[in-house]
Design an enzyme around this catalytic site. Structure first.
Site, PDB file in Angstrom:
ATOM      1  CD  GLU A 144      -2.313   0.965   2.986  1.00  0.00           C
ATOM      2  OE1 GLU A 144      -2.476  -0.181   3.448  1.00  0.00           O
ATOM      3  OE2 GLU A 144      -2.650   1.980   3.594  1.00  0.00           O
TER       4      GLU A 144
ATOM      5  CG  ASP B 289      -1.218   4.795   3.346  1.00  0.00           C
ATOM      6  OD1 ASP B 289      -2.038   4.191   2.628  1.00  0.00           O
ATOM      7  OD2 ASP B 289      -0.857   4.379   4.456  1.00  0.00           O
TER       8      ASP B 289
ATOM      9  CD  GLU C  24      -3.116   6.980   5.867  1.00  0.00           C
ATOM     10  OE1 GLU C  24      -4.143   6.381   6.235  1.00  0.00           O
ATOM     11  OE2 GLU C  24      -1.991   6.678   6.243  1.00  0.00           O
TER      12      GLU C  24
ATOM     13  CG  HIS D 106       1.991   0.824   4.779  1.00  0.00           C
ATOM     14  ND1 HIS D 106       1.990   0.615   6.137  1.00  0.00           N
ATOM     15  CD2 HIS D 106       1.348   1.995   4.596  1.00  0.00           C
ATOM     16  CE1 HIS D 106       1.373   1.624   6.753  1.00  0.00           C
ATOM     17  NE2 HIS D 106       0.975   2.484   5.842  1.00  0.00           N
TER      18      HIS D 106
END
Ligand SMILES: *[C@@H]1O[C@H](CO)[C@@H](O)[C@H](O)[C@H]1NC(C)=O
Ligand SMILES: *[C@@H]1O[C@H](CO)[C@@H](O)[C@H](O)[C@H]1NC(C)=O
Length: 426
Positions: A207, A209, A212, A223
């Protein structure tokens, strides 16, 4: 991200999923003309019922025992329906290119909160992004997104097949997903109260991001996983509880949060990036030799507001170099300075992230966090740690910040371009 296992909170009983496609509600994907595509609502949020009638296959937080004695039978017995995006989920495209996700939507069945949606390429394929040696740019307005909420734009390494929003996975290896690999997650399903539960299986994948954030805090975070496609996990591999650092995926990630990294004046209302007004976010994936075929070296961030390019803030933390981007070296230094486990590095670091970045699906969501109230993003975390200790303070929000009844954000004009192409057109 620290995805709570309770993301389906407030989800009303009738609204869940299944594997077959019903015909009671016509599915019309909200379209996003600027990116010439559509979004689809996540599978987990839909109503599932027995194929031959209206009986629920899932009610409250439990499965219909007759229809769902096991995962395979359940998938064969149950159907899902299309969704009324605006009325039930508050997902609209108010102007050309804009997508509006309303946090809480009142509807005929009660209310719905925070439905994730995915970007499509065609009615049954996700749009796949290759981000290596590219930059990804979009505009946000977070002026109505207060402490405690997370307006998230991120990429997950999901498979391309997509009908009705199936196949979600992320680096938290979520176990609250009701159907994984075409089977219901019935075995070991335990309700947690509200309308969600968790099953024996989780669904893991890398993932990235991108965004956020809320009005007071922001982080961008890669990640990685030791697997390089969507993978169903069970047991230790899912990394629940004390197995966190044995998981297939790196749940913590290597975050760049300006506030946490020592610049408290960079992001927020009336700060350098002024969150009372819209702005543009640019994220660049730089490779070793500047070609698409090479290895990911670093991830850079710029903001553009009122025509000004604002470089990301530099780190001000003892024994961490004053950089303004993420690299393996930065991750090692940050994790060491903050006393965190560098599981990101253990699982493969930037090189592994780069491999995953070649085939990602774009996810938009607004979510609240019933596990730890988003404190990892915008307040002190862990809650019992001394906030003067490096890495504990992540934002200026009150850890008790309450959830508002209604919040909205607009994400518009998302696009992928060559490195620095955003600045050329601005
Ligand atoms: C579910 O499927 C099984 C196996 O095909 C069948 O025996 C059972 O009657 C079905 N149950 C329901 C409620 O449809
Ligand atoms: C992109 O633009 C930024 C800001 O002007 C600059 O610092 C950077 O070196 C540029 N990157 C490339 C690859 O040209």
């Amino acid at each position: 991200m620290y995805r709570s296992t309770a993301t389906a909170l407030y989800l009303f009983a009738r609204l869940v999923l299944g594997q077959q496609v019903g015909t009671n509600t016509a599915e019309r994907h909200p379209s996003l003309p600027m990116v010439n595509t559509e979004v689809v609502l996540d599978f987990n949020w839909r109503w599932t019922h027995i194929t031959t009638g209206y009986t629920n296959c899932y009610t409250g937080n439990s499965w219909n025992a007759a229809a769902c004695p096991d995962g395979e039978t359940c998938a064969a017995n149950c159907t899902i329906d299309g969704a009324d995006y605006e009325k039930t989920y508050g997902i609209t495209t108010p102007s050309s290119g804009a997508l509006r996700l309303q946090f809480v939507t009142k509807n005929d069945n009660g209310q719905n909160a925070g439905s994730p949606v995915y970007l499509m390429a065609s009615p049954d394929k996700y749009r796949m992004f290759n981000l290596l040696n590219k930059e990804f740019t979009f505009d946000v307005d977070v002026s109505n997104l207060p402490c405690g909420l997370n307006g998230a734009i991120y990429f997950s390494e999901m498979d391309e097949d997509a009908k009705y929003g199936t196949g979600y996975c992320d680096s938290q290896c979520p176990q609250d997903i009701k159907f994984i690999n075409g089977e219901a997650n019935v075995e070991g399903w335990g309700g947690e109260g509200g309308d969600s539960g968790t099953g024996k299986y989780g669904t893991c994948c890398a993932e990235m991001d991108i965004w956020e954030a809320n009005m007071d805090a922001t982080a961008y975070t890669p990640h990685v996983c030791s697997v390089n496609e969507q993978t169903r996990c069970e047991g230790v591999d899912c990394g629940a509880g004390s197995d966190r650092y044995s998981s297939l995926c790196d749940k913590d990630g290597c975050d760049f949060n300006s506030f946490r990294l020592g610049n408290k004046e960079f992001y927020g209302p009336e700060k350098t990036v002024d969150t009372t007004k819209p702005f543009t976010i640019v994220t660049q994936f730089i490779t070793d030799d500047g070609t698409d075929a090479s290895t990911l070296k670093s991830i850079h961030r710029f903001y553009v507001q009122d025509g000004q390019v604002i470089p990301n803030s530099e780190v001000v933390v003892e024994s961490v170099d004053p950089v303004n981007h993420i690299s393996d070296e930065f991750c090692v230094q940050q994790k060491t300075a903050f006393g965190d486990n560098n599981y990101f590095g253990t699982v493969g670091g930037m090189a592994a992230m780069g491999n995953s970045l070649e085939k990602m699906v774009l996810v938009f969501s607004i979510w609240d966090d019933h596990a730890v109230s988003m404190n990892w993003l915008d307040s002190n975390f862990p809650a019992d740690a001394d906030p003067s200790k490096p890495g504990v303070a992540r934002g200026r929000c009150d850890p008790e910040a309450g959830l508002p009844a209604k919040v909205e954000a607009a994400h518009s004009d998302a696009y992928l371009g060559a490195i620095n192409s955003t600045f050329a057109t601005n």
